[in-house]
Design a protein around this motif. Structure first.
Motif, PDB file in Angstrom:
ATOM      1  N   ALA A 118      -0.448  -3.579   0.560  1.00 41.74           N
ATOM      2  CA  ALA A 118       0.144  -3.145  -0.536  1.00 41.74           C
ATOM      3  C   ALA A 118      -0.783  -2.715  -1.500  1.00 41.74           C
ATOM      4  N   PRO A 119      -1.594  -1.726  -1.131  1.00 42.87           N
ATOM      5  CA  PRO A 119      -2.968  -1.408  -2.226  1.00 42.87           C
ATOM      6  C   PRO A 119      -2.735  -0.823  -3.547  1.00 42.87           C
ATOM      7  N   LEU A 120      -1.412  -0.467  -3.634  1.00 45.87           N
ATOM      8  CA  LEU A 120      -1.137   0.114  -4.980  1.00 45.87           C
ATOM      9  C   LEU A 120      -0.729  -1.151  -5.919  1.00 45.87           C
ATOM     10  N   HIS A 121      -0.060  -2.018  -5.195  1.00 43.01           N
ATOM     11  CA  HIS A 121       0.701  -3.167  -6.104  1.00 43.01           C
ATOM     12  C   HIS A 121      -0.190  -4.308  -6.123  1.00 43.01           C
ATOM     13  N   ASN A 122      -0.330  -4.971  -5.022  1.00 44.19           N
ATOM     14  CA  ASN A 122      -0.978  -6.266  -5.358  1.00 44.19           C
ATOM     15  C   ASN A 122      -2.172  -6.515  -6.010  1.00 44.19           C
ATOM     16  N   PRO A 123      -3.088  -5.653  -6.154  1.00 41.84           N
ATOM     17  CA  PRO A 123      -4.345  -5.623  -6.985  1.00 41.84           C
ATOM     18  C   PRO A 123      -3.937  -5.723  -8.425  1.00 41.84           C
ATOM     19  N   VAL A 124      -2.900  -4.809  -8.805  1.00 41.12           N
ATOM     20  CA  VAL A 124      -2.642  -4.925 -10.213  1.00 41.12           C
ATOM     21  C   VAL A 124      -1.777  -5.903 -10.503  1.00 41.12           C
ATOM     22  N   ASN A 125      -0.933  -6.381  -9.642  1.00 39.61           N
ATOM     23  CA  ASN A 125       0.011  -7.658  -9.835  1.00 39.61           C
ATOM     24  C   ASN A 125      -1.115  -9.013 -10.135  1.00 39.61           C
TER      25      ASN A 125
END
Length: 400
Positions: A118-125
């Motif tokens: 989930a490269p678009l989600h987990n890092p910003v989470n």
């Protein structure tokens, strides 16, 4: 208000939503969103005691500054004393996490590793987690994963038709998303049916810019339309949903697309936007149908609703019995046109809508919209924040 309020944080790439919720009563004490973060147009909106404040910020406003702004607001209104814990929405928990989890360094490392899924989600989470840890170093931080509810799916539902070692060695399988939303509305349906959740079997349709359908049998997710990523499944706002994988090779080999261009095409330029060439907003497409009799808009809506209907019908193979259909999400809760077109394709499942009830239930309302002789069909507004608050409280307090 109890002294055990939970601060719920949902961190996006350029936004940060938050709510301070009493997990016992469900009262939302304060809520808000920071938008356009990391830009000069950043602002934060806060709703508190019937008032709404919109504060523009002249300097680049990152996630840490957003959290600090929230902390200052809570101090100003003497709300810090009631804080019990911080609950975070995390998108991808892989197979490791099927329940709410207390965040520590090991969990953060796992979230970081799962970023490949989930490269678009987990890092910003994770940015939201780190910012909250700095601001509330004395409070427990809890992760509630979008994928967790779907970890009850049987292998026949989540294994792809690929060499099995890709699953064993690289975790390539269907995971599903929107789990917290599907769980919440299914539990609400069980209450309306006056049945235990463990005996309730429904199909839930979370329809928004992202869309997913879930089959819930006796309180457990047994199939869902999104897959390894949120791209799989039905047509969405800007995502294509299911397609022939050969199209990808054709785009690359015959039309000279790069992998990045293919990714952008399928995730950002397809779906309602791509078909209509008009908008990813369902309201805009509906207006074009009603006011302009636009043929492309009508085709777009037909495709969107048909793919959803087809998925709902296919999930009859997953259920031991069928108690009803639930619509939720921005489109599911507000578009009587979408609900009508979907239901019209499901008459063989004995789903028929009461036109007056269907038209009336929108803008945050909930209710039964089916006719007396139909299978149950409800509109139930989702409340993922409440689930996160309740599950965070239960984990930390040990209460159920």
């Amino acid at each position: 208000m109890s002294n055990k309020a939970v601060l719920v944080i949902n961190c996006g790439s350029s936004s940060l939503k938050f709510s301070l919720i009493d997990p016992i009563s469900g009262e939302v004490i304060v809520s808000g969103v920071g938008e356009r973060l990391l830009s000069k147009q950043a602002f934060i909106k806060i709703a508190f005691q019937g008032n709404k404040e919109n504060t523009p910020l002249a300097v680049p406003f990152d996630h840490q500054v957003a959290v600090n702004f929230i902390v200052e607001f809570l101090h100003q209104h003497n709300l810090v004393e009631c804080l019990f814990a911080v609950g975070h929405r995390l998108v991808h928990g892989g197979e490791e996490y099927s329940t709410p989890t207390l965040i520590d360094d090991v969990v953060k490392y796992s979230i970081e590793k799962l970023a490949k899924l989930a490269p678009l989600h987990n890092p910003v989470n994770l940015i939201g987690v780190n910012a909250a840890e700095k601001a509330f170093s004395d409070l427990p931080q809890v992760a509630v994963f979008d994928t967790a509810f779907h970890q009850t799916m049987p292998a026949k539902a989540y294994i792809y038709g690929l060499p099995y070692n890709l699953y064993e060695e690289h975790g390539i399988r269907r995971y599903g998303f929107h789990g917290t939303s599907h769980y919440f509305v299914a539990k609400q349906a069980a209450k309306l049916l006056e049945k235990p959740f463990s005996q309730t079997s429904v199909i839930t349709a979370h329809l928004g810019n992202g869309c997913s359908i879930t089959a819930i049998d006796n309180g457990k997710s047994v199939d869902t339309s999104m897959g390894l990523t949120p791209l799989e499944g039905v047509v969405m706002g800007t995502r294509s949903g299911d397609l022939d994988p050969g199209i990808i090779f054709h785009l690359i080999e015959q039309l000279n697309y790069t992998p990045e261009q293919v990714s952008n095409l399928l995730n950002k330029d397809s779906g309602l936007l791509g078909i209509s060439q008009m908008s990813n907003d369902c309201r805009t497409i509906e207006e074009a149908i009603i006011n302009d009799q636009d043929e492309r808009a009508n085709l777009t809506m037909d495709i969107f609703c048909y793919r959803i209907s087809k998925t709902i019908a296919s999930y009859m193979a997953s259920l031991s019995h069928f108690d009803g259909l639930v619509f939720t999400g921005g489109i599911g809760e507000n578009s009587d046109l979408v609900r009508t077109r979907i239901a019209n394709s499901l008459h063989l499942l004995n789903i028929r809508l009461d036109e007056a009830k269907n038209t009336d239930v929108r803008f945050g309302k909930s209710g039964l919209i089916s006719t007396p002789n139909s299978q149950h069909c409800w509109v139930i507004p989702t409340n993922e924040e409440q689930v996160i608050a309740e599950q965070t409280y239960q984990l930390i307090s040990g209460e159920k």
